[in-house]
Design an enzyme around this catalytic site. Structure first.
Site, short mmCIF file in Angstrom:
data_model
loop_
_atom_site.label_atom_id
_atom_site.label_comp_id
_atom_site.label_asym_id
_atom_site.label_seq_id
_atom_site.Cartn_x
_atom_site.Cartn_y
_atom_site.Cartn_z
N LEU A 75 9.07 29.35 -44.34
CA LEU A 75 9.59 29.31 -45.70
C LEU A 75 10.20 27.93 -45.92
O LEU A 75 10.92 27.42 -45.06
CB LEU A 75 10.68 30.38 -45.90
CG LEU A 75 11.19 30.42 -47.34
CD1 LEU A 75 10.16 31.06 -48.26
CD2 LEU A 75 12.51 31.14 -47.43
N LYS A 96 8.15 33.46 -50.61
CA LYS A 96 9.38 34.20 -50.30
C LYS A 96 9.18 35.68 -50.67
O LYS A 96 9.72 36.20 -51.65
CB LYS A 96 10.59 33.58 -51.01
CG LYS A 96 11.91 33.99 -50.34
CD LYS A 96 13.05 33.09 -50.74
CE LYS A 96 14.42 33.60 -50.38
NZ LYS A 96 14.71 33.69 -48.95
N TYR A 139 11.52 37.23 -53.82
CA TYR A 139 12.96 37.24 -54.06
C TYR A 139 13.52 35.84 -53.90
O TYR A 139 12.84 34.92 -53.43
CB TYR A 139 13.67 38.22 -53.12
CG TYR A 139 13.80 37.78 -51.67
CD1 TYR A 139 12.70 37.74 -50.82
CD2 TYR A 139 15.04 37.39 -51.15
CE1 TYR A 139 12.83 37.34 -49.51
CE2 TYR A 139 15.18 37.00 -49.83
CZ TYR A 139 14.08 36.97 -49.01
OH TYR A 139 14.21 36.57 -47.71
N1 PLP Z 1 13.51 30.78 -43.54
C1 PLP Z 1 13.52 32.11 -43.83
C2 PLP Z 1 12.52 33.01 -43.16
C3 PLP Z 1 14.47 32.63 -44.72
O1 PLP Z 1 14.46 33.95 -45.01
C4 PLP Z 1 15.41 31.75 -45.31
C5 PLP Z 1 16.40 32.25 -46.24
O2 PLP Z 1 16.50 33.41 -46.53
C6 PLP Z 1 15.35 30.39 -44.98
C7 PLP Z 1 14.38 29.94 -44.11
C8 PLP Z 1 16.31 29.40 -45.60
O3 PLP Z 1 15.98 29.17 -46.94
P1 PLP Z 1 17.09 28.71 -47.99
O4 PLP Z 1 17.72 27.46 -47.44
O5 PLP Z 1 16.32 28.45 -49.22
O6 PLP Z 1 18.07 29.84 -48.10
#
Ligand code: PLP
Length: 292
Positions: free
Chosen positions: A205, A147, A33
């Site tokens: 992530l 993700k 996602y």
């Molecule tokens: N880490 C995790 C586990 C996340 O689920 C998210 C966002 O949903 C992030 C970091 C931050 O990522 P982003 O800045 O791309 O939203």
């Protein structure tokens, strides 16, 4: 509630949007996602989010349902149809529908759904109190760079946080280092003015917001170190904060009920929040968004 959702080629009323019970996303969490912020009707960090989506799909060998150009057109159409000025778009792609069997189906058509939600974004802090986090053991799988829609560990972490009155949960690895938040990346500002956030490997992530914030900080001459930090180091830090697409940058003022520094939001998190908001408003895609 948004008026429309996009489901496998059709814009349907949100209340009528459904997927098949043998969708592999539903059966196995076999999908990925993205969440992309919409600011003033435009996507923020679009290139970074689409690049990460492609990478996540590639790592799982799920075929993209369409070209980037078509995907973007569908995203824009949904945002326009739902009248979203500020908010975000959620999009999910799974390996599709097939009789239940763990192995990849020989033939399957990737399934895609998109929804939107309105949410105001401001350069100012939503609360002068900052936010609190609860630390929990990181019990996730070894490919957190993908993700994946398999988010049960994050559901449990967020629920534990909510039950303790915390906004976010910080997940901690067996060595005592913070990996990241349940839905955000984790940052500290050390006593000597260095920003620290974990290196983008398989343990976290790779946050698109964090990447842009890192580049915006570097532009202002602020040193960024990519390395793990412990909860004790965060408690002794000058500031702590989190970054994500739906929160931008939020100062953390308490960890496990203990204050970070003087227990008030610091200047660095305010500055970076404002910088990210301005960057989002500028409607440009940072060349540094992804990969970095
Ligand atoms: N880490 C995790 C586990 C996340 O689920 C998210 C966002 O949903 C992030 C970091 C931050 O990522 P982003 O800045 O791309 O939203």
């Amino acid at each position: 509630m948004a008026r429309f959702a996009y489901v496998n080629g059709r814009f349907v009323r949100h209340a009528d949007a459904t997927v098949h019970i043998e969708d592999r996303g539903y059966q196995f969490a076999d999908g990925v996602y993205e969440v992309v912020t919409v600011l003033g009707g435009e996507f923020v960090d679009k290139a970074g989010h689409l690049a990460r989506l492609k990478r996540s799909l590639g790592e799982l060998k799920i075929a993209p349902p369409f070209s980037d150009a078509v995907l973007e057109t569908v995203m824009r159409t949904l945002v326009r149809r739902n009248g979203v000025k500020d908010g975000y778009l959620y999009l999910q792609i799974t390996r599709g529908v097939a009789p239940r069997d763990f192995k990849f189906p020989k033939v399957s058509k990737s399934a895609i759904v998109m929804t939107t939600r309105r949410q105001p974004f401001k350069p100012e802090l939503p609360s002068e109190a900052g936010v609190s986090v609860l630390t929990v053991p990181d019990i996730r799988w070894a490919r957190r760079d993908i993700k994946s829609i398999g988010l049960l560990a994050q559901v449990l972490a967020k629920q534990a946080g909510a039950e303790a009155g915390a906004f976010e949960a910080w997940m901690v690895d067996p060595q005592g280092f913070v990996t990241e938040g349940a839905s955000s990346n984790a940052w500290i500002l050390t006593a000597d003015g260095v920003l620290v956030t974990r290196q983008a490997d398989n343990a976290i992530l790779h946050g698109i917001t964090g990447n842009s914030i890192e580049a915006l900080a570097a532009e202002q001459g602020i040193k960024v170190e990519r390395r793990p930090f412990t909860v004790a180091e965060a408690l002794a830090a000058r500031e702590a904060f989190l970054t994500s697409a739906t929160t931008f940058c939020l100062p953390i003022t308490q960890i496990d009920g203990k204050p970070v520094a003087n227990g008030h939001p610091g200047e660095m998190s305010r500055t970076l929040r404002r910088a990210y908001f301005e960057y989002g408003k500028s409607r440009q895609d940072a060349p540094f968004g992804w990969p970095h």
